[in-house]
Design a protein around this motif. Structure first.
Motif, short mmCIF file in Angstrom:
data_model
loop_
_atom_site.label_atom_id
_atom_site.label_comp_id
_atom_site.label_asym_id
_atom_site.label_seq_id
_atom_site.Cartn_x
_atom_site.Cartn_y
_atom_site.Cartn_z
N LEU A 53 0.84 -1.19 0.00
CA LEU A 53 0.00 0.00 0.00
C LEU A 53 0.88 1.25 0.00
N PRO A 54 0.39 2.35 -0.56
CA PRO A 54 1.17 3.59 -0.47
C PRO A 54 1.23 4.07 0.98
N THR A 55 2.28 4.78 1.32
CA THR A 55 2.38 5.32 2.67
C THR A 55 1.61 6.64 2.73
N PRO A 56 1.06 6.99 3.89
CA PRO A 56 0.26 8.21 4.00
C PRO A 56 1.03 9.50 3.72
N ASN A 57 2.36 9.47 3.84
CA ASN A 57 3.13 10.69 3.62
C ASN A 57 3.83 10.70 2.25
N ASP A 58 3.49 9.79 1.37
CA ASP A 58 4.03 9.78 0.00
C ASP A 58 3.11 10.62 -0.88
N TRP A 59 3.30 11.95 -0.83
CA TRP A 59 2.39 12.89 -1.49
C TRP A 59 2.34 12.69 -3.00
N MET A 60 3.49 12.37 -3.60
CA MET A 60 3.52 12.18 -5.05
C MET A 60 2.63 11.01 -5.46
N ALA A 61 2.77 9.87 -4.76
CA ALA A 61 1.97 8.69 -5.08
C ALA A 61 0.49 8.96 -4.85
N LEU A 62 0.15 9.64 -3.76
CA LEU A 62 -1.25 9.92 -3.46
C LEU A 62 -1.85 10.87 -4.50
N ASP A 75 -7.70 14.93 0.82
CA ASP A 75 -9.16 14.84 0.98
C ASP A 75 -9.67 13.80 0.00
N PRO A 76 -10.20 12.70 0.47
CA PRO A 76 -10.34 12.30 1.86
C PRO A 76 -8.98 11.93 2.46
N THR A 77 -8.92 11.86 3.78
CA THR A 77 -7.69 11.47 4.46
C THR A 77 -7.44 9.99 4.20
N TYR A 78 -6.20 9.68 3.82
CA TYR A 78 -5.80 8.29 3.60
C TYR A 78 -4.98 7.85 4.80
N GLU A 79 -5.34 6.71 5.39
CA GLU A 79 -4.59 6.19 6.52
C GLU A 79 -4.31 4.71 6.30
N LYS A 80 -3.04 4.35 6.36
CA LYS A 80 -2.62 2.94 6.24
C LYS A 80 -2.66 2.35 7.65
N ILE A 81 -3.55 1.38 7.86
CA ILE A 81 -3.74 0.78 9.18
C ILE A 81 -2.63 -0.23 9.46
N ASN A 82 -2.39 -1.11 8.50
CA ASN A 82 -1.29 -2.08 8.56
C ASN A 82 -0.87 -2.38 7.13
N PHE A 112 -15.81 5.95 13.78
CA PHE A 112 -14.55 6.55 14.17
C PHE A 112 -13.41 5.81 13.50
N PRO A 113 -12.33 6.51 13.12
CA PRO A 113 -11.21 5.86 12.44
C PRO A 113 -10.52 4.82 13.35
N THR A 114 -9.88 3.85 12.70
CA THR A 114 -9.11 2.81 13.39
C THR A 114 -7.73 3.37 13.71
N ILE A 115 -7.15 2.98 14.84
CA ILE A 115 -5.81 3.42 15.19
C ILE A 115 -4.81 2.60 14.38
N PRO A 116 -3.94 3.26 13.61
CA PRO A 116 -2.95 2.53 12.79
C PRO A 116 -1.95 1.77 13.68
N ASP A 117 -1.43 0.67 13.16
CA ASP A 117 -0.46 -0.14 13.92
C ASP A 117 0.77 0.67 14.30
N ARG A 118 1.21 1.60 13.46
CA ARG A 118 2.42 2.34 13.75
C ARG A 118 2.24 3.32 14.92
N TRP A 119 1.01 3.59 15.34
CA TRP A 119 0.75 4.47 16.47
C TRP A 119 0.67 3.70 17.78
N LYS A 120 0.59 2.39 17.72
CA LYS A 120 0.40 1.58 18.94
C LYS A 120 1.71 1.34 19.65
#
Length: 120
Positions: A53-62, A75-82, A112-120
């Motif tokens: 999956l693309p990473t949320p901070n890869d602006w070019m890919a998004l 917009d919309p916000t993209y979040e990679k959960i795992n 409500f959004p799911t908490i991504p694995d990288r935040w746990k």
């Protein structure tokens, strides 16, 4: 005659408002969901092609996938959960619930959004 018209206009507007706010979100947010479904297809194609999956901070890919970039994100916000799961979230205001799509559940919902694995 004119008093009836003046009284009936606000009543009609109130009835229309009540009907609109009681419609399901699939109707009131149809354009957001359609745009989000196009993004979901492009993200899934990206995952097949690149193997991840693309990473949320890869602006070019998004941007290439069709996301609208804004000052604070997309917009919309993209979040990679795992590694296999992502969410598209239409953020409105500071507190949820929000309109979101979860790739594991494969449907739109108000939640409500799911908490991504990288935040746990």
């Amino acid at each position: 005659m004119s008093k009836r018209i003046l009284i009936s206009i606000p009543i009609v507007l109130i009835i229309i408002g009540l009907i609109y706010f009681n419609l399901p979100f699939e109707v009131t947010r149809k354009t957001d969901i359609e745009f989000g479904n196009k993004l979901v297809e492009r993200i899934e194609a990206f995952k097949k092609e690149k193997g991840q999956l693309p990473t949320p901070n890869d602006w070019m890919a998004l941007e290439e996938l069709g996301f609208k970039t804004e000052m604070l994100g997309t917009d919309p916000t993209y979040e990679k959960i795992n590694e296999n799961e992502f969410e598209l979230i239409y953020l409105e205001g500071f507190d949820g619930p929000y309109l979101l799509y979860n790739s594991r559940q494969k449907h739109w919902k108000i939640d409500f959004p799911t908490i991504p694995d990288r935040w746990k």
